[in-house]
Design a protein around this motif. Structure first.
Motif, PDB file in Angstrom:
ATOM      1  N   ALA A 213      -0.812   8.949  -3.001  1.00  0.00           N
ATOM      2  CA  ALA A 213      -0.647   9.819  -4.166  1.00  0.00           C
ATOM      3  C   ALA A 213      -1.501   9.374  -5.351  1.00  0.00           C
ATOM      4  CB  ALA A 213       0.830   9.873  -4.586  1.00  0.00           C
ATOM      5  N   GLU A 214      -2.125   8.216  -5.234  1.00  0.00           N
ATOM      6  CA  GLU A 214      -2.934   7.701  -6.345  1.00  0.00           C
ATOM      7  C   GLU A 214      -4.282   8.412  -6.423  1.00  0.00           C
ATOM      8  OE1 GLU A 214      -2.540   5.749  -8.745  1.00  0.00           O
ATOM      9  OE2 GLU A 214      -0.619   4.757  -8.345  1.00  0.00           O
ATOM     10  N   THR A 215      -4.703   8.764  -7.579  1.00  0.00           N
ATOM     11  CA  THR A 215      -6.017   9.385  -7.746  1.00  0.00           C
ATOM     12  C   THR A 215      -6.814   8.708  -8.863  1.00  0.00           C
ATOM     13  OG1 THR A 215      -5.025  11.042  -9.207  1.00  0.00           O
ATOM     14  CG2 THR A 215      -5.311  11.643  -6.877  1.00  0.00           C
ATOM     15  N   ALA A 216      -6.162   8.513 -10.016  1.00  0.00           N
ATOM     16  CA  ALA A 216      -6.895   8.013 -11.182  1.00  0.00           C
ATOM     17  C   ALA A 216      -7.176   6.516 -11.106  1.00  0.00           C
ATOM     18  CB  ALA A 216      -6.114   8.321 -12.464  1.00  0.00           C
ATOM     19  N   MET A 217      -6.329   5.775 -10.369  1.00  0.00           N
ATOM     20  CA  MET A 217      -6.436   4.313 -10.362  1.00  0.00           C
ATOM     21  C   MET A 217      -7.818   3.845  -9.925  1.00  0.00           C
ATOM     22  SD  MET A 217      -4.180   1.675  -8.073  1.00  0.00           S
ATOM     23  CE  MET A 217      -4.882   2.234  -6.525  1.00  0.00           C
ATOM     24  N   TRP A 218      -8.366   4.463  -8.894  1.00  0.00           N
ATOM     25  CA  TRP A 218      -9.652   4.019  -8.344  1.00  0.00           C
ATOM     26  C   TRP A 218     -10.779   4.261  -9.350  1.00  0.00           C
ATOM     27  CZ3 TRP A 218      -7.988   1.640  -4.166  1.00  0.00           C
ATOM     28  CH2 TRP A 218      -6.859   2.135  -3.496  1.00  0.00           C
ATOM     29  N   ASN A 219     -10.765   5.452  -9.948  1.00  0.00           N
ATOM     30  CA  ASN A 219     -11.820   5.770 -10.911  1.00  0.00           C
ATOM     31  C   ASN A 219     -11.743   4.876 -12.151  1.00  0.00           C
ATOM     32  OD1 ASN A 219     -13.022   7.794  -9.398  1.00  0.00           O
ATOM     33  ND2 ASN A 219     -11.642   9.376 -10.200  1.00  0.00           N
TER      34      ASN A 219
ATOM     35  N   PHE B 198       0.810  -1.219   0.000  1.00  0.00           N
ATOM     36  CA  PHE B 198       0.000   0.000   0.000  1.00  0.00           C
ATOM     37  C   PHE B 198       0.848   1.277   0.000  1.00  0.00           C
ATOM     38  CE2 PHE B 198      -3.575  -2.416   2.377  1.00  0.00           C
ATOM     39  CZ  PHE B 198      -3.873  -3.095   1.188  1.00  0.00           C
ATOM     40  N   ALA B 199       2.167   1.144   0.046  1.00  0.00           N
ATOM     41  CA  ALA B 199       3.014   2.336   0.060  1.00  0.00           C
ATOM     42  C   ALA B 199       2.791   3.144  -1.216  1.00  0.00           C
ATOM     43  CB  ALA B 199       4.484   1.947   0.178  1.00  0.00           C
ATOM     44  N   GLY B 200       2.604   4.422  -1.061  1.00  0.00           N
ATOM     45  CA  GLY B 200       2.420   5.292  -2.224  1.00  0.00           C
ATOM     46  C   GLY B 200       0.974   5.448  -2.661  1.00  0.00           C
ATOM     47  N   LEU B 201       0.051   4.739  -2.036  1.00  0.00           N
ATOM     48  CA  LEU B 201      -1.350   4.850  -2.452  1.00  0.00           C
ATOM     49  C   LEU B 201      -1.927   6.235  -2.166  1.00  0.00           C
ATOM     50  CD1 LEU B 201      -3.104   1.480  -1.527  1.00  0.00           C
ATOM     51  CD2 LEU B 201      -2.344   2.294  -3.744  1.00  0.00           C
TER      52      LEU B 201
ATOM     53  N   ARG C   3      -5.209  -1.197   7.661  1.00  0.00           N
ATOM     54  CA  ARG C   3      -6.098  -2.266   8.146  1.00  0.00           C
ATOM     55  C   ARG C   3      -7.488  -2.138   7.529  1.00  0.00           C
ATOM     56  NH1 ARG C   3     -10.056  -2.437  11.702  1.00  0.00           N
ATOM     57  NH2 ARG C   3      -9.679  -0.316  12.452  1.00  0.00           N
ATOM     58  N   LYS C   4      -7.994  -0.910   7.492  1.00  0.00           N
ATOM     59  CA  LYS C   4      -9.321  -0.706   6.903  1.00  0.00           C
ATOM     60  C   LYS C   4      -9.328  -1.050   5.411  1.00  0.00           C
ATOM     61  CE  LYS C   4     -10.782   2.882  10.172  1.00  0.00           C
ATOM     62  NZ  LYS C   4     -11.199   4.289  10.347  1.00  0.00           N
ATOM     63  N   MET C   5      -8.199  -0.732   4.732  1.00  0.00           N
ATOM     64  CA  MET C   5      -8.108  -1.055   3.305  1.00  0.00           C
ATOM     65  C   MET C   5      -8.155  -2.566   3.105  1.00  0.00           C
ATOM     66  SD  MET C   5      -7.752  -0.019   0.129  1.00  0.00           S
ATOM     67  CE  MET C   5      -7.136   1.668   0.139  1.00  0.00           C
ATOM     68  N   LEU C   6      -7.405  -3.282   3.940  1.00  0.00           N
ATOM     69  CA  LEU C   6      -7.410  -4.746   3.822  1.00  0.00           C
ATOM     70  C   LEU C   6      -8.802  -5.325   4.079  1.00  0.00           C
ATOM     71  CD1 LEU C   6      -4.096  -6.098   5.407  1.00  0.00           C
ATOM     72  CD2 LEU C   6      -4.942  -6.433   3.073  1.00  0.00           C
ATOM     73  N   GLU C   7      -9.493  -4.775   5.068  1.00  0.00           N
ATOM     74  CA  GLU C   7     -10.837  -5.268   5.366  1.00  0.00           C
ATOM     75  C   GLU C   7     -11.780  -5.031   4.182  1.00  0.00           C
ATOM     76  OE1 GLU C   7     -10.846  -4.649  10.232  1.00  0.00           O
ATOM     77  OE2 GLU C   7     -12.121  -3.415   8.926  1.00  0.00           O
TER      78      GLU C   7
ATOM     79  N   ALA D  91     -10.917   5.026  -2.443  1.00  0.00           N
ATOM     80  CA  ALA D  91     -10.015   6.146  -2.719  1.00  0.00           C
ATOM     81  C   ALA D  91      -9.868   7.075  -1.522  1.00  0.00           C
ATOM     82  CB  ALA D  91     -10.525   6.933  -3.930  1.00  0.00           C
ATOM     83  N   ALA D  92     -10.870   7.097  -0.631  1.00  0.00           N
ATOM     84  CA  ALA D  92     -10.815   8.006   0.520  1.00  0.00           C
ATOM     85  C   ALA D  92     -10.002   7.437   1.671  1.00  0.00           C
ATOM     86  CB  ALA D  92     -12.231   8.315   0.994  1.00  0.00           C
ATOM     87  N   LEU D  93      -9.600   6.175   1.611  1.00  0.00           N
ATOM     88  CA  LEU D  93      -8.934   5.546   2.755  1.00  0.00           C
ATOM     89  C   LEU D  93      -7.448   5.898   2.912  1.00  0.00           C
ATOM     90  CD1 LEU D  93     -10.503   1.962   2.876  1.00  0.00           C
ATOM     91  CD2 LEU D  93     -10.892   3.883   4.423  1.00  0.00           C
ATOM     92  N   PRO D  94      -6.626   5.842   1.830  1.00  0.00           N
ATOM     93  CA  PRO D  94      -5.189   6.077   2.024  1.00  0.00           C
ATOM     94  C   PRO D  94      -4.907   7.417   2.707  1.00  0.00           C
ATOM     95  CG  PRO D  94      -5.591   5.199  -0.163  1.00  0.00           C
ATOM     96  CD  PRO D  94      -6.942   5.512   0.427  1.00  0.00           C
ATOM     97  N   GLY D  95      -4.172   7.342   3.831  1.00  0.00           N
ATOM     98  CA  GLY D  95      -3.795   8.546   4.564  1.00  0.00           C
ATOM     99  C   GLY D  95      -4.904   9.111   5.437  1.00  0.00           C
ATOM    100  N   SER D  96      -6.054   8.404   5.549  1.00  0.00           N
ATOM    101  CA  SER D  96      -7.177   8.954   6.318  1.00  0.00           C
ATOM    102  C   SER D  96      -6.992   8.806   7.825  1.00  0.00           C
ATOM    103  CB  SER D  96      -8.475   8.268   5.885  1.00  0.00           C
ATOM    104  OG  SER D  96      -8.404   6.870   6.125  1.00  0.00           O
ATOM    105  N   GLY D  97      -6.033   8.012   8.261  1.00  0.00           N
ATOM    106  CA  GLY D  97      -5.803   7.805   9.687  1.00  0.00           C
ATOM    107  C   GLY D  97      -4.686   6.799   9.888  1.00  0.00           C
ATOM    108  N   PRO D  98      -4.241   6.636  11.128  1.00  0.00           N
ATOM    109  CA  PRO D  98      -3.107   5.733  11.369  1.00  0.00           C
ATOM    110  C   PRO D  98      -3.407   4.268  11.030  1.00  0.00           C
ATOM    111  CG  PRO D  98      -4.099   6.477  13.442  1.00  0.00           C
ATOM    112  CD  PRO D  98      -4.700   7.302  12.361  1.00  0.00           C
TER     113      PRO D  98
END
Length: 442
Positions: free
Chosen positions: A166-172, A161-164, A205-209, A194-201
């Motif tokens: 900075a991703e914007t277009a991939m999700w769309n 997930f490193a670098g996610l 884990r939330k992305m994996l779920e 798309a709203a998850l990366p960097g949203s909290g510490p």
């Protein structure tokens, strides 16, 4: 004369915004009206503004109509008349012809709808072969889309997930592929990622779920033929394959009860207005979610649901292994304020209900319930909790928590909301028998 079907607070709760509520309050005086009256079925009056506007209310479901050009619904004139109804300041009388005509049209429309539903329940599909062919073609397109989604998720996890952030277009891009595959429900879930990366510490884990939930869907789709019909219906719903209303009426579970309107949310976007209304059965204790959509901000919905009121009705639930979404199939009586007790859960009961629903319907993301006698608290780390009499507690999700704390005053109160297994998001609370909204963020 029967008791008023709503209180002043409930009438104001129908206002589309604060300015409409304030304008409606100014019109809640006889000086602004002529020809006021009501009977058991309706209330009416002509409001003096830049023109003389004819306003009427169907007291059976609190539907309103006004001849003014306002795009707000209900308009300030209808709100003013609703407040006069709540204050019992309308004289008894015979409805004028323009009210009779409106009521007659409403009755005719309801009868036509009932006939269409009755005909649909017993009717065979117009062209079963063509329909089966379309269903098979869509299943194939969805299958290809889900296979591509599975490969995309495997690459995502394998690469880390490193670098996610900075991703914007991939999700769309991936969401657009799922739309092309006629899987709009999954496309929406990918956009939410798309709203998850960097949203909290704990965002990894939330992305994996979330990815795990999507993987469950892709695996289940491959085994669709082995699923029980109710669970297969849930899977199609998650993917975004919807049922027509007549199909729901023909296939869904029916339940008659007195249904209290316990919470409601309205979301306006540029093109669509969406309303989520929760009903709670006074006898059954069942929770039902009624979704309504209308075109454009401020547009009216087909049915009126007033928080804090109740009405006897037969609901039909969407086919599901753990039914939750429902439609009002037939109202059996008038709307009236509801101040009596309602079935509620303890925190342990809430956990047991969600576990039971997940065991039957593993795609479910949250459940809704009325928690009885809980107290809002803030701990030393400024985290918000709801605690019951046993000492058990759950984290509070986003809501107007300061308002909830003020209404509680440190004393137990009932709170209705949604539980996702981690946080309980309060939608309303009950004080002195009245449901008050808690939709704002704190």
């Amino acid at each position: 004369m029967s008791a008023p079907p709503l209180t002043s607070e409930q009438a104001l709760a129908l206002a589309p915004d604060s300015s409409a509520a304030a304008a409606g309050q100014k019109l809640a005086t006889e000086r602004s009206w002529q020809g006021l009256g009501r009977d058991a079925r309706a209330a009416w009056g002509e409001c003096k503004g830049s023109a003389l506007y004819q306003v009427r209310i169907d007291l059976s479901d609190l539907a309103t109509k006004c001849t003014c050009p306002s795009r707000k619904f209900p308009c300030k004139h209808a709100l003013g008349l609703l407040l006069l109804v709540a204050a019992e300041r309308l004289p008894s009388g015979q409805p004028p012809a323009w009210v009779e005509e409106w009521l007659s049209k409403r009755s005719t429309t309801a009868e036509r709808k009932a006939k269409r539903e009755a005909a649909g329940e017993g009717a065979a599909p117009a062209d079963p072969e063509a329909r089966a062919k379309r269903t098979a073609e869509r299943h194939t397109r969805v299958q290809r889309g889900l296979e591509a989604l599975s490969l995309w998720m495997e690459d995502l996890v394998r690469g880390g997930f490193a670098g996610l952030e900075a991703e914007t277009a991939m999700w769309n891009t991936q969401a657009a592929r799922l739309v092309d595959a006629q899987a709009p429900g999954l496309a929406s879930q990918v956009r939410q990622l798309a709203a998850l990366p960097g949203s909290g510490p704990d965002w990894p884990r939330k992305m994996l779920e979330r990815l795990g939930r999507l993987a469950l869907v892709t695996e289940a789709w491959r085994k669709m033929d082995q699923l029980a019909p109710p669970l297969a219906a849930d899977l199609r719903s998650v993917v975004g394959i919807s049922l027509r209303e007549e199909e729901v009426v023909a296939q869904g579970e029916r339940l008659e009860d007195t249904w209290a309107v316990v919470a409601q949310e309205v979301e306006d976007t540029e093109r669509v207005r969406a309303q989520r209304t929760y009903l709670l059965g006074a006898t059954s204790g069942r929770t039902a979610l009624v979704l309504q959509f209308a075109a454009g901000p401020g547009a009216r919905f087909a049915e009126s649901f007033l928080p804090g009121t109740a009405f006897p009705a037969e609901l039909v639930f969407w086919p599901s292994a753990a039914p939750q979404r429902a439609l009002v199939h037939e109202r059996k009586g008038d709307v009236r304020p509801w101040l009596e007790a309602l079935p509620s859960l303890t925190l342990d009961g809430l956990a047991q209900r969600f576990a039971d629903e997940l065991s039957r319907q593993p795609f479910r993301e949250r459940t809704a319930a009325l928690l009885g006698a809980v107290v809002p608290l803030v701990d030393g780390r400024r985290r918000w909790w709801l605690r019951d009499a046993t000492g058990a507690a759950v984290l509070l999700g986003p809501s107007d928590r300061w308002r909830l704390l003020a209404l509680s005053g440190g004393q137990p109160l009932d709170v209705f909301g949604e539980w996702d297994g981690e946080e309980f998001r309060p939608l309303s609370t009950r004080v002195d028998g009245r449901f008050l909204p808690l939709g704002g963020l704190s």
